[in-house]
Design a protein around this motif. Structure first.
Motif, PDB file in Angstrom:
ATOM      1  N   PRO A   5     -59.512 -26.528  40.537  1.00 40.24           N
ATOM      2  CA  PRO A   5     -60.479 -25.967  39.597  1.00 40.24           C
ATOM      3  C   PRO A   5     -60.580 -24.455  39.759  1.00 40.24           C
ATOM      4  O   PRO A   5     -60.683 -23.947  40.885  1.00 40.24           O
ATOM      5  N   PHE A 197     -62.041 -31.996  37.637  1.00 36.65           N
ATOM      6  CA  PHE A 197     -63.514 -32.002  37.718  1.00 36.65           C
ATOM      7  C   PHE A 197     -64.029 -32.929  36.626  1.00 36.65           C
ATOM      8  O   PHE A 197     -63.995 -32.594  35.448  1.00 36.65           O
ATOM      9  N   GLU A 200     -66.590 -31.644  34.059  1.00 35.16           N
ATOM     10  CA  GLU A 200     -66.240 -30.409  33.383  1.00 35.16           C
ATOM     11  C   GLU A 200     -66.995 -30.280  32.063  1.00 35.16           C
ATOM     12  O   GLU A 200     -66.973 -31.176  31.221  1.00 35.16           O
ATOM     13  N   THR A 227     -62.880 -35.972  28.938  1.00 36.45           N
ATOM     14  CA  THR A 227     -62.174 -35.378  30.074  1.00 36.45           C
ATOM     15  C   THR A 227     -61.290 -36.407  30.764  1.00 36.45           C
ATOM     16  O   THR A 227     -60.125 -36.138  31.084  1.00 36.45           O
TER      17      THR A 227
END
Length: 270
Positions: A5, A197, A200, A227
């Motif tokens: 990330p 993540f 996100e 996601t």
């Protein structure tokens, strides 16, 4: 989306306001390795002959996967099932989320029960509760590795998808750095498909979370599903792996070790 990330988001209303009093799944069941009603299939029953050919994607997770504060049909695994059905893919979702669970409880459930259930893909979402209670991260890592090793040993053809999480920034730079690095390192070392993540675009967004500032609301779960789907869809479109003569899945089974551990303080008190 990059493996590591690119940033640690500013989380003013999230995590920092609730540490150490809240865990990711407060009020949830204490993880004890036993089957629970929450580990129920999200998809339709597989009674017809056509359903017999459907493969299983199991979501192992915390209250995020369990859909804390919402109806099960509004949680992201159920939304993934909708995307699967819309795409005409022969997959059925099993939601094995358990609110209040830490990585030790997830490992116990996999070893004692979930490994005996049918699945072809396992999505692992665990560790947030370890982080929110400041648990030992070496132990957390070994627990997650233990889940991977258990699945690799029992189901070498199964694909594993690891969902990453980011630490609350007020836990200190060393803790944050180690926690944030654990997931991409485990994915890389074990050759796993990786979601950098899972929250996100949802974490720290008041309009996308419940009043507790931690758990996604319906709209938040829609974004979580998007996601997850971005990474998961290509996996579900792959042909079924052909087992080798010794039952292993070739390169997919490589890279695992025999380490596993459960810390006494890493089981949630829910």
């Amino acid at each position: 989306m990059s493996i590591v990330p690119p940033f640690v988001p500013r989380m003013r209303p999230w995590w920092a306001l609730v540490l150490p009093f809240l865990i990711f799944g407060c009020g949830g069941a204490e993880s004890n390795g036993q089957p629970s009603d929450s580990a129920a299939r999200t998809g339709a029953d597989t009674e017809s002959s056509s359903d017999a050919n459907r493969r299983i994607v199991m979501f192992l997770g915390t209250s995020l996967t369990d859909g804390y504060g919402l109806e099960r049909e509004d949680a992201y695994p159920a939304l993934i099932q909708q995307k699967i059905d819309s795409a005409g893919l022969p997959w059925e979702v099993v939601n094995a989320g358990l609110s209040g669970e830490k990585s030790a409880g997830a490992l116990q459930r996999v070893r004692s029960w979930l490994i005996k259930q049918p699945f072809d893909v396992l999505v692992i979402e665990t560790g947030a509760n370890d982080m929110l209670t400041g648990a030992n991260l070496d132990t957390m890592r070994v627990n997650i590795q233990g889940i991977i090793d258990t699945v690799r040993a029992a189901r070498p053809d199964a694909r594993i998808v690891l969902a990453g999480m980011l630490a609350a920034p007020n836990l200190g730079p060393n803790y944050v750095r180690q926690f944030n690095g654990t997931y991409p390192e485990l994915a890389r070392e074990n050759g796993l498909t990786f979601i950098p993540f899972i929250l996100e675009g949802v974490a720290a967004q008041p309009t996308l979370n419940l009043a507790d500032g931690i758990h996604p609301n319906e709209r938040g779960h829609q974004l979580v599903a998007a996601t997850v789907w971005k990474t998961l869809q290509p996996v579900l479109r792959e042909p079924a792996a052909a087992p080798t003569r010794d039952g292993a899945a070739g390169a997919g089974a490589a890279g695992s070790t025999e380490t596993s551990a459960v810390s006494a303080d890493s089981v949630s008190g829910g």
